[in-house]
Design an enzyme around this catalytic site. Sequence first.
Site, PDB file in Angstrom:
ATOM      1  N   LYS A 208     -18.391  41.446  10.189  1.00  0.00           N
ATOM      2  CA  LYS A 208     -19.488  40.328   9.902  1.00  0.00           C
ATOM      3  C   LYS A 208     -20.661  40.388  10.706  1.00  0.00           C
ATOM      4  O   LYS A 208     -21.628  40.167  10.378  1.00  0.00           O
ATOM      5  CB  LYS A 208     -18.644  39.022  10.068  1.00  0.00           C
ATOM      6  CG  LYS A 208     -17.908  38.758   8.942  1.00  0.00           C
ATOM      7  CD  LYS A 208     -17.472  37.157   8.709  1.00  0.00           C
ATOM      8  CE  LYS A 208     -16.799  36.836   7.267  1.00  0.00           C
ATOM      9  NZ  LYS A 208     -15.375  37.340   7.489  1.00  0.00           N
TER      10      LYS A 208
ATOM     11  N   GLU B 289     -22.917  27.950   6.847  1.00  0.00           N
ATOM     12  CA  GLU B 289     -21.528  27.233   6.656  1.00  0.00           C
ATOM     13  C   GLU B 289     -20.466  28.205   7.266  1.00  0.00           C
ATOM     14  O   GLU B 289     -20.712  29.528   7.194  1.00  0.00           O
ATOM     15  CB  GLU B 289     -21.201  26.818   5.271  1.00  0.00           C
ATOM     16  CG  GLU B 289     -20.682  27.855   4.394  1.00  0.00           C
ATOM     17  CD  GLU B 289     -21.622  28.657   3.981  1.00  0.00           C
ATOM     18  OE1 GLU B 289     -23.257  28.444   3.772  1.00  0.00           O
ATOM     19  OE2 GLU B 289     -21.605  29.953   3.414  1.00  0.00           O
TER      20      GLU B 289
ATOM     21  N   SER C 253     -11.197  45.943   8.425  1.00  0.00           N
ATOM     22  CA  SER C 253     -12.406  44.838   8.547  1.00  0.00           C
ATOM     23  C   SER C 253     -12.541  44.481   9.933  1.00  0.00           C
ATOM     24  O   SER C 253     -13.484  44.038  10.235  1.00  0.00           O
ATOM     25  CB  SER C 253     -12.297  44.132   7.205  1.00  0.00           C
ATOM     26  OG  SER C 253     -11.265  43.641   6.994  1.00  0.00           O
TER      27      SER C 253
HETATM   28  C1  LIG Z   1     -14.422  37.415   6.508  1.00  0.00           C
HETATM   29  C2  LIG Z   1     -13.726  38.443   6.576  1.00  0.00           C
HETATM   30  C3  LIG Z   1     -13.379  39.309   5.276  1.00  0.00           C
HETATM   31  C4  LIG Z   1     -13.688  38.946   3.838  1.00  0.00           C
HETATM   32  O1  LIG Z   1     -15.094  39.180   3.639  1.00  0.00           O
HETATM   33  P1  LIG Z   1     -15.713  40.160   2.849  1.00  0.00           P
HETATM   34  O2  LIG Z   1     -16.959  39.647   2.567  1.00  0.00           O
HETATM   35  O3  LIG Z   1     -14.877  39.863   1.365  1.00  0.00           O
HETATM   36  O4  LIG Z   1     -15.642  41.331   3.691  1.00  0.00           O
HETATM   37  C5  LIG Z   1     -12.549  40.586   5.395  1.00  0.00           C
HETATM   38  N1  LIG Z   1     -11.874  40.811   6.576  1.00  0.00           N
HETATM   39  C6  LIG Z   1     -12.136  40.347   7.585  1.00  0.00           C
HETATM   40  C7  LIG Z   1     -11.599  40.616   9.119  1.00  0.00           C
HETATM   41  C8  LIG Z   1     -13.247  39.023   7.807  1.00  0.00           C
HETATM   42  O5  LIG Z   1     -13.360  38.271   8.962  1.00  0.00           O
END
Ligand SMILES: *Cc1c(COP(=O)(O)O)cnc(C)c1O
Length: 406
Positions: free
Chosen positions: A101, A123, A388
């Site tokens: 993020k 938010e 992610s």
């Molecule tokens: C917020 C989050 C997501 C989901 O958000 P996307 O916009 O779909 O990428 C996925 N993995 C993690 C670790 C997150 O914090």
Amino acid sequence: MIFNNVDFDTYFKHYPDANGYFGKYGGAYVSEELKIAMQDITEAYQTICKSRKFISELRRIRKEFQGRPTPISYLERLSGKLGNVQLYAKREDLNHTGAHKLNHCMGEALLAKYMGKKKVIAETGAGQHGVALATAAAYFGLECDIYMGSVDIKKQAPNVARMKILGARVIEVTEGLQTLKEAVDAAFAAYCREYKDAIYCIGSVLGPHPFPMMVRDFQSVVGIEAREQFLEMTGELPDAVVACVGGGSNAAGMFAGFLNDPVDIYGVEPLGRGPALGDHAASLKYGTEGIMHGFNSIMLKDENGEPAPVYSVASGLDYPSSGPEHAFLHDLGRVKYDVVDDEETINAFFELSRMEGIIPAIESAHAVAYGMKLAKQMGKGSVLINLSGRGDKDMDYIIEKYGIRE
Ligand SMILES: *Cc1c(COP(=O)(O)O)cnc(C)c1O
């Protein structure tokens, strides 16, 4: 590469178009007043993203502050256990603050600074976007107002503390169910009052144009790095690329690196407890076309056509729609969107931890679960999974709900 009449050689020039459309999806469905604010942001972004100064500053920040490039790890033991397919993970869990993020939050905050804004507004639900934006605001010396429902504030105490330590104001939203939806409304209302001094920072490839484009562009660093690194490591491209899809930002960033390649691309949505409405958040699999939160996409609706209640074991994935670019790539067939349920996800969470020494975020464990399934089906070749984020934030929940599975 031309796929169903779309030329991916020039894809980023044409998608989205000047009005923010990916085919029929996207756009900016907002009040006249906000339309002007969105046009301001679009113009500023279009100018700045070509400016050498902006690009080199963002590059420097990525390297010196975020710790990029994040590596790719070969998942040797897990691959060995599953058969003859080689699994790899792009390690966004090693990005500063522990997830992807920050890639778009740093971009959005740098844009805010270039536009002469004093404040960023957003938010947050589980608090992950709030923490990333508060981090970016602290770095640039911007004020930061984060709107959060009372229920979420109680549930996410550590992230609330993090945001406050980073100097953000966490503004409690007491309307309605006191969760993400009400927080979105409150943050949007605040932005309408303050748009001259503030910029609204969306947490994924969602919302009105230019956000789906901007957030994708800022996240594309993931896919661009990954493609180069994978080629360097193996001498070839991966056969398949996998990412989890909530709003779709980590997936959009990863996919951006491979759309023009002969690579199979998979977006993984949360099937949660099962296919009944309310038990999952698989909007692309089960949803229909509709407009919400300022954009046209594929969404899950209730009997009144309103955004349906959704559920996922991963709080970062429980959103009743996905970004318009995903809806476009879904209809086009360039990306295949599929699902894994809670149980497969939690099994993958423990498997990756035990076999590789990497505790993934539960969101990311969806991609791992799907990558593992795919490996068994493929029989040979390679799969690159976008990891992610890291699982530290999920520890309390895992221990309480699943134990530590000795
Ligand atoms: C917020 C989050 C997501 C989901 O958000 P996307 O916009 O779909 O990428 C996925 N993995 C993690 C670790 C997150 O914090």
